[in-house]
Design an enzyme around this catalytic site. Structure first.
Site, PDB file in Angstrom:
ATOM      1  N   GLY B  56       0.934  -1.274  -0.066  1.00  0.00           N
ATOM      2  CA  GLY B  56       0.089  -0.126  -0.080  1.00  0.00           C
ATOM      3  C   GLY B  56       0.850   1.498   0.088  1.00  0.00           C
ATOM      4  CB  SER B  57      -0.141   4.835   0.582  1.00  0.00           C
ATOM      5  OG  SER B  57       0.046   6.009   0.649  1.00  0.00           O
ATOM      6  CB  THR B  58       5.085   5.771   0.459  1.00  0.00           C
ATOM      7  OG1 THR B  58       4.545   6.890   0.016  1.00  0.00           O
ATOM      8  CG2 THR B  58       5.598   5.158  -0.678  1.00  0.00           C
ATOM      9  CB  VAL B  59       0.865   7.982   3.413  1.00  0.00           C
ATOM     10  CG1 VAL B  59       0.359   8.859   4.711  1.00  0.00           C
ATOM     11  CG2 VAL B  59       1.133   8.918   2.306  1.00  0.00           C
TER      12      VAL B  59
END
Lengths: 393, 261
Positions: B56-59
């Site tokens: 998923g997202s790097t956030v």
């Protein structure tokens, strides 16, 4: 992994907590990707700049890091943020968002990062040289410096690139090593030679191959074409490096030994398919140009196209996104563009919180076409610039 | 019982295991202020959070930091395969992390010590039992035995001929003895063997020593330890969805050379 005495001392905390934490991250990332050593870098470009994407967790991280006195030790630039730092009200940004966004910019600035906030730093603010090892985030920009300059970087994440900037080193694996810069697939491509054509080509190739290192035959992209080709392949796939026969600096080194590679052909049918996937709306509320940020030449071309025309539709907003350097350098042309909509610096339609104001956005960028639906809940119209401007003229 | 992995993020922490069996995204997968998992039961605050790998997202890295700021960070992270997002989150939030650990060996509630400097996960209070396990092969087929429904471990599951290694006994001798006790078949030298593997069954960790023997034309005669037998082609082991003792299929395929076929 072998560390030098100086690297060991940073890891032991002898030059402060901030540098120790940064070194821990570089070493951990190097370890998971099998790096044998670290390599000094000449520059960094950082992502993780928009409050919309990093949120309160990211803001707190940056604020703790800055409070610890951490500073970058190599020239470092910053990606676009969630708004134009002066004209955010025109973008319908809330006071609360603006306050936090300005704080993020300030924190990066306190750590010594040059806060020009553009995804095209290679056009002026931060230009690596051939063979330089660098730590760049922002998939389109790092692909440009890998492919068209011959600098060497992996696809860094935001915190990893910042840590590399702080200690002036990154882990040596992946695209830092000769053997991983070899082509993995040959792409025989047809294009109409326009920047929009190159964007669709990138979309088609990224979708077809996913990752790897393509070697292109049959195309000769100029700088603006390359910019859009990089962005599209990095968004529809994860391409971080490619070679173009007769054009890019490392292509000649690999021109022998292509025969054993898989070869794909991208023609009109594939380009049409790519365009079809990026068109999910019939009409638009916003037309946003500048993904990646418009170059000075693009601003001049758009101004020449729009000069003498009038904006006919009030219900459609137009945004032109570029770097502050280009905006400052093209004052005449910017005046022409401003008759159609704001020329925004520091930001773009993908990292700004446009989902609060718009549902349908027009773009000439395959990269934006990929991210607008997921990051901004938009339906999209994807055409070339004149095709988009016809909607409002 | 100590599992050896790879050190990823430094530090040492104790905690109870919370396990998610599939790739996990911190963004959207957990509430950053409370530690509650989203879409499934559980809370990871102060726990040893185990999952195969991040996605998923790097956030997601900043979600780990957010948890730390709220005092709800996991005590430690355990992965099969570390990737950038989770590694970054662990390091910037000072959460010890180890990877290259078989998550299947951990169960919810295990009392573990995760050492991010040495790369180990110690499961406290879990007995380790050494067993020998034998693939008996005739006519290209492998002998499978079905365990009684009342068995203490793996009830009703199909397995190879297997049993505990007695103190002081060589694993291969134990393997031959168990084949004879459970099936009445006398076997000679093994034609294949594998280094010991770990198998988790409830409150016990089994250290399994696998061997393979040829026994052309043999006819099994079962003792009380099993209720049925079957001769199966290696590729068919577990292919019909029957319940197997964990890793039986992998062991059979590897020893009979049918892996990857």
């Amino acid at each position: 992994m072998r560390l030098t005495r100086e690297e060991e001392s940073i890891l032991a905390g002898e030059s402060g907590d901030g540098r120790r934490k940064a070194m821990e991250l570089i070493v951990a990332l190097g370890r998971i990707y099998g790096a044998e050593r670290l390599v000094p870098i000449s520059s960094a470009h950082l992502s993780g700049a928009s409050y919309k994407t990093i949120g309160d967790g990211g803001l707190k991280y940056l604020s703790d890091l800055a409070a610890s006195g951490s500073k970058v030790s190599v020239p470092s630039t910053l990606n676009p943020v969630g708004m134009d730092r002066d004209r955010w009200r025109e973008m319908r940004i809330s006071e609360g968002f603006a306050e936090k966004q300005l704080e993020i910019i300030d924190l990066y600035g306190r750590m010594g990062v040059r806060t020009t906030c553009s995804c095209t730093p290679y056009l002026g603010a931060n230009v690596p040289r051939f063979g330089d090892h660098v730590a760049w985030a922002e998939s389109s920009a790092l692909s440009f410096v890998n492919s068209f300059i011959g600098a060497r970087t992996n696809r860094e994440g935001g915190p990893g690139a910042l840590a590399a900037a702080i200690v002036g080193r990154t882990a040596s694996y992946g695209l830092h090593l000769d053997e991983n810069r070899r082509p993995t697939v040959v792409v025989e491509a047809e294009t109409d030679g326009t920047a929009f054509g190159y964007s669709m080509l990138g979309q088609a190739v990224g979708s077809a191959i996913g990752g790897g290192v393509p070697y292109f035959k049959g195309i000769s992209p100029g700088a603006d074409d390359a910019k859009t080709l990089c962005a599209a392949m990095a968004a529809s796939g994860s391409v971080a490096l490619y070679h173009v026969e007769g054009v890019t600096p490392e292509a000649a080194r690999f021109s022998e030994g292509l025969d054993g590679l898989e070869s794909i052909h991208i023609g009109e049918r594939e380009l049409e398919e790519a365009r079809g996937r990026l068109n999910t709306a019939d009409d638009v509320q916003l037309i946003a140009l500048g993904c990646p940020h418009l170059s000075a030449k693009e601003v001049r071309d758009i101004a020449a196209f729009l000069k003498g025309k009038k904006k006919a539709r009030r219900d459609v907003e137009v945004w032109f996104c570029t770097s502050s350097e280009v905006r400052d350098a093209c004052r005449e042309e910017v005046r022409v563009l401003e008759a159609f909509g704001p020329v925004l610096a520091d930001t773009c339609m993908v990292v700004a919180p446009i989902e609060g104001s718009f549902q349908r956005t027009g773009t000439n960028s395959a990269k934006a076409g990929n991210y607008l639906p997921t990051l901004c809940s938009q339906k999209t119209v994807c055409r070339d610039i004149s095709g988009l401007m016809e909607i409002v003229t | 019982m100590i599992l050896k992995g790879r050190p990823i993020s430094p530090g040492r922490a104790e905690g109870r295991v919370v396990k998610v069996g599939e790739a996990f995204s911190f963004l959207g997968g957990v509430n950053g202020s409370t530690g509650d998992l989203v879409g499934r039961e559980g809370n990871i605050a102060g726990k040893a959070f185990a999952f195969p790998k991040g996605k998923g997202s790097t956030v997601g890295s900043f979600v780990v930091y957010d948890l730390m700021v709220h005092g709800k960070a996991p005590a430690a992270l355990i992965n099969r395969e570390a990737e950038t997002i989770v590694t970054t989150g662990a390091v910037i939030s000072s959460v010890p992390m180890v990877d290259s650990v078989d998550i299947g060996l951990l169960e919810d509630g295990d009392d573990v010590v995760v050492d991010g400097d040495s790369g180990t996960v110690e499961i406290r209070g879990l007995p380790l039992v050494r067993v020998a396990s034998s693939a008996v092969v005739s006519g290209g087929r492998v002998l499978l035995l079905k365990r009684p429904m009342g068995a203490k471990s793996f009830p009703g599951a199909w397995s190879l001929a297997a049993g505990k290694i007695e103190p002081g006994e060589e694993p291969e001798a134990a393997a031959r003895r168990e084949v004879f006790e459970e099936t009445g078949i006398r076997v000679g030298e093994p034609f294949a063997s594998l280094p010991p593997i770990l198998v988790r069954g409830g409150g016990t960790m089994w250290e399994v020593h696998p061997f393979a023997y040829l026994a052309e034309g043999a006819a099994p005669s079962l003792n009380h330890e099993n209720t049925e037998f079957a001769w199966a082609l290696p590729g068919d082991v577990g292919a019909r969805g029957e319940i197997l003792v964990p890793k039986t299929r992998d062991v059979v395929l590897e020893m009979t050379g049918a892996a990857g076929r």
